[in-house]
Design a protein around this motif. Structure first.
Motif, PDB file in Angstrom:
ATOM      1  N   THR A  73      -1.424  30.432 -30.262  1.00  0.00           N
ATOM      2  CA  THR A  73      -1.324  29.061 -29.757  1.00  0.00           C
ATOM      3  C   THR A  73      -0.526  28.185 -30.721  1.00  0.00           C
ATOM      4  O   THR A  73       0.264  27.339 -30.293  1.00  0.00           O
ATOM      5  CB  THR A  73      -2.727  28.470 -29.542  1.00  0.00           C
ATOM      6  OG1 THR A  73      -3.452  29.319 -28.650  1.00  0.00           O
ATOM      7  CG2 THR A  73      -2.653  27.078 -28.957  1.00  0.00           C
ATOM      8  N   ALA A  74      -0.710  28.407 -32.008  1.00  0.00           N
ATOM      9  CA  ALA A  74       0.026  27.622 -33.002  1.00  0.00           C
ATOM     10  C   ALA A  74       1.527  27.800 -32.844  1.00  0.00           C
ATOM     11  O   ALA A  74       2.295  26.830 -32.901  1.00  0.00           O
ATOM     12  CB  ALA A  74      -0.409  28.028 -34.412  1.00  0.00           C
ATOM     13  N   GLU A  75       1.979  29.031 -32.619  1.00  0.00           N
ATOM     14  CA  GLU A  75       3.414  29.282 -32.486  1.00  0.00           C
ATOM     15  C   GLU A  75       3.946  28.690 -31.186  1.00  0.00           C
ATOM     16  O   GLU A  75       5.039  28.115 -31.165  1.00  0.00           O
ATOM     17  CB  GLU A  75       3.685  30.784 -32.543  1.00  0.00           C
ATOM     18  CG  GLU A  75       5.161  31.141 -32.489  1.00  0.00           C
ATOM     19  CD  GLU A  75       5.982  30.471 -33.581  1.00  0.00           C
ATOM     20  OE1 GLU A  75       7.174  30.177 -33.321  1.00  0.00           O
ATOM     21  OE2 GLU A  75       5.440  30.225 -34.689  1.00  0.00           O
ATOM     22  N   TRP A  76       3.195  28.806 -30.096  1.00  0.00           N
ATOM     23  CA  TRP A  76       3.631  28.223 -28.833  1.00  0.00           C
ATOM     24  C   TRP A  76       3.791  26.717 -28.972  1.00  0.00           C
ATOM     25  O   TRP A  76       4.808  26.142 -28.571  1.00  0.00           O
ATOM     26  CB  TRP A  76       2.626  28.546 -27.731  1.00  0.00           C
ATOM     27  CG  TRP A  76       3.004  27.995 -26.385  1.00  0.00           C
ATOM     28  CD1 TRP A  76       3.788  28.579 -25.442  1.00  0.00           C
ATOM     29  CD2 TRP A  76       2.612  26.716 -25.839  1.00  0.00           C
ATOM     30  NE1 TRP A  76       3.915  27.763 -24.345  1.00  0.00           N
ATOM     31  CE2 TRP A  76       3.209  26.613 -24.555  1.00  0.00           C
ATOM     32  CE3 TRP A  76       1.824  25.668 -26.306  1.00  0.00           C
ATOM     33  CZ2 TRP A  76       3.037  25.490 -23.748  1.00  0.00           C
ATOM     34  CZ3 TRP A  76       1.663  24.539 -25.504  1.00  0.00           C
ATOM     35  CH2 TRP A  76       2.255  24.465 -24.237  1.00  0.00           C
ATOM     36  N   LEU A  77       2.798  26.068 -29.552  1.00  0.00           N
ATOM     37  CA  LEU A  77       2.837  24.614 -29.673  1.00  0.00           C
ATOM     38  C   LEU A  77       3.933  24.176 -30.630  1.00  0.00           C
ATOM     39  O   LEU A  77       4.581  23.139 -30.416  1.00  0.00           O
ATOM     40  CB  LEU A  77       1.476  24.087 -30.128  1.00  0.00           C
ATOM     41  CG  LEU A  77       1.281  22.568 -30.096  1.00  0.00           C
ATOM     42  CD1 LEU A  77       1.599  22.006 -28.718  1.00  0.00           C
ATOM     43  CD2 LEU A  77      -0.140  22.209 -30.506  1.00  0.00           C
ATOM     44  N   HIS A  78       4.170  24.961 -31.674  1.00  0.00           N
ATOM     45  CA  HIS A  78       5.252  24.633 -32.601  1.00  0.00           C
ATOM     46  C   HIS A  78       6.594  24.648 -31.876  1.00  0.00           C
ATOM     47  O   HIS A  78       7.422  23.747 -32.054  1.00  0.00           O
ATOM     48  CB  HIS A  78       5.275  25.620 -33.760  1.00  0.00           C
ATOM     49  CG  HIS A  78       6.440  25.426 -34.679  1.00  0.00           C
ATOM     50  ND1 HIS A  78       6.585  24.308 -35.468  1.00  0.00           N
ATOM     51  CD2 HIS A  78       7.539  26.194 -34.909  1.00  0.00           C
ATOM     52  CE1 HIS A  78       7.715  24.395 -36.158  1.00  0.00           C
ATOM     53  NE2 HIS A  78       8.311  25.530 -35.832  1.00  0.00           N
ATOM     54  N   GLN A  79       6.829  25.661 -31.045  1.00  0.00           N
ATOM     55  CA  GLN A  79       8.088  25.729 -30.296  1.00  0.00           C
ATOM     56  C   GLN A  79       8.236  24.533 -29.353  1.00  0.00           C
ATOM     57  O   GLN A  79       9.314  23.923 -29.273  1.00  0.00           O
ATOM     58  CB  GLN A  79       8.142  27.027 -29.500  1.00  0.00           C
ATOM     59  CG  GLN A  79       8.267  28.279 -30.343  1.00  0.00           C
ATOM     60  CD  GLN A  79       8.349  29.516 -29.461  1.00  0.00           C
ATOM     61  OE1 GLN A  79       9.244  29.635 -28.617  1.00  0.00           O
ATOM     62  NE2 GLN A  79       7.413  30.439 -29.629  1.00  0.00           N
ATOM     63  N   VAL A  80       7.161  24.200 -28.655  1.00  0.00           N
ATOM     64  CA  VAL A  80       7.194  23.069 -27.727  1.00  0.00           C
ATOM     65  C   VAL A  80       7.484  21.768 -28.464  1.00  0.00           C
ATOM     66  O   VAL A  80       8.343  20.965 -28.067  1.00  0.00           O
ATOM     67  CB  VAL A  80       5.871  22.983 -26.942  1.00  0.00           C
ATOM     68  CG1 VAL A  80       5.759  21.652 -26.199  1.00  0.00           C
ATOM     69  CG2 VAL A  80       5.746  24.148 -25.967  1.00  0.00           C
ATOM     70  N   GLU A  81       6.781  21.540 -29.559  1.00  0.00           N
ATOM     71  CA  GLU A  81       6.946  20.299 -30.312  1.00  0.00           C
ATOM     72  C   GLU A  81       8.345  20.185 -30.917  1.00  0.00           C
ATOM     73  O   GLU A  81       8.931  19.102 -30.943  1.00  0.00           O
ATOM     74  CB  GLU A  81       5.889  20.230 -31.418  1.00  0.00           C
ATOM     75  CG  GLU A  81       4.506  19.854 -30.931  1.00  0.00           C
ATOM     76  CD  GLU A  81       4.403  18.364 -30.678  1.00  0.00           C
ATOM     77  OE1 GLU A  81       4.199  17.600 -31.630  1.00  0.00           O
ATOM     78  OE2 GLU A  81       4.539  17.958 -29.508  1.00  0.00           O
TER      79      GLU A  81
END
Length: 260
Positions: A157-165
């Motif tokens: 989840t951390a990597e997904w949210l980092h990409q989105v942000e």
């Protein structure tokens, strides 16, 4: 004031967006600040308060209303000027200084409280910011941080949210989970009083884009990441894709004290 590349991106982004951080901004709701202030005895709510990366100045205003003498800092000149005007319009004198969070231009033991709200994920050196905050606090002073965060031990989840942000706002750095915030604060010398995750519903995807003036190309990439998110990420972020696209993210709410 020499800025590194990450600081330059943040300064440029928030200078452009400064006009959007007025009284109607979502961060004008400072109930999260009030909840942390309730943990501080009333007879200790006095002295100078430094609000780092002040943005619209909403946190600094809440501190002034609680009894502190506010000083605001930011690395975006337009943001800093707008925040100063807003606080003064509410009847409070305020000092404003242009500086990056990692290099605070004040002597040791200058403040009773240091605050920073929904900004550290843009910083180039979060550990350095925490160490500098410790340095400029008086013995017995308080350190308050509220920022976007993550559940501990969830790298997917951390990597997904980092990409989105990062696509939404290229000045984004990295979100830290609660455990990392506690570790960094303790390593700097603080005694942590509270460090809790609190859920926050994103109003909707279009608001999310507008807040950062996201390019059309990057909006398309974010929508693709949402459409292809794994079942685990969808559950962790509580992604809703009905009439409006939204999700729930976590904020860390941390209060620590300089006990020497």
């Amino acid at each position: 004031m020499a800025l590194d590349s990450q600081q330059q991106r943040s300064a440029a982004q928030f200078d452009r967006q400064a006009g959007n951080y007025g009284k109607q901004h979502i961060l004008a709701d400072t109930r999260d600040v009030a909840a942390l202030l309730e943990l501080i005895p009333d007879d200790e709510k006095h002295g100078r308060a430094l609000d780092i990366a002040t943005g619209g100045g909403h946190t600094a205003l809440a501190l002034a209303q609680a009894g502190y003498v506010p000083c605001i800092g930011d690395l975006a000149p337009a943001m800093l000027e707008n925040a100063r005007k807003m606080i003064e319009a509410e009847g409070f004198a305020v000092e404003s200084v242009l500086f990056p969070a990692e290099s605070i231009p004040f002597p040791d033991a200058s403040f009773r409280i240091v605050s920073c709200r929904v900004a550290p994920h843009h910083f180039s050196d979060v550990a350095g910011f925490i160490q500098e905050s410790y340095r400029v606090l008086e013995p017995g002073g308080y350190f308050m941080v509220i920022d976007g965060s993550l559940h501990d031990d969830d790298p997917e989840t951390a990597e997904w949210l980092h990409q989105v942000e990062k696509l939404r706002d290229p000045s984004h750095g990295r979100l830290l989970d609660r455990a990392t915030w506690v570790r960094l604060a303790e390593e700097a010398g603080f005694t942590v009083i509270q460090a809790e995750l609190q859920p926050m519903l994103q109003p909707d995807l279009e608001w999310y884009f507008s807040a950062a003036a996201t390019s059309e190309e990057n909006r398309t990439q974010v929508r693709k990441l949402i459409a292809t998110a794994s079942p685990h990420v969808r559950e962790a972020m509580q992604i809703e894709t009905g009439e409006k696209v939204s999700w729930t993210w976590q904020r860390v709410s941390l209060l620590a004290r300089k006990v020497v």
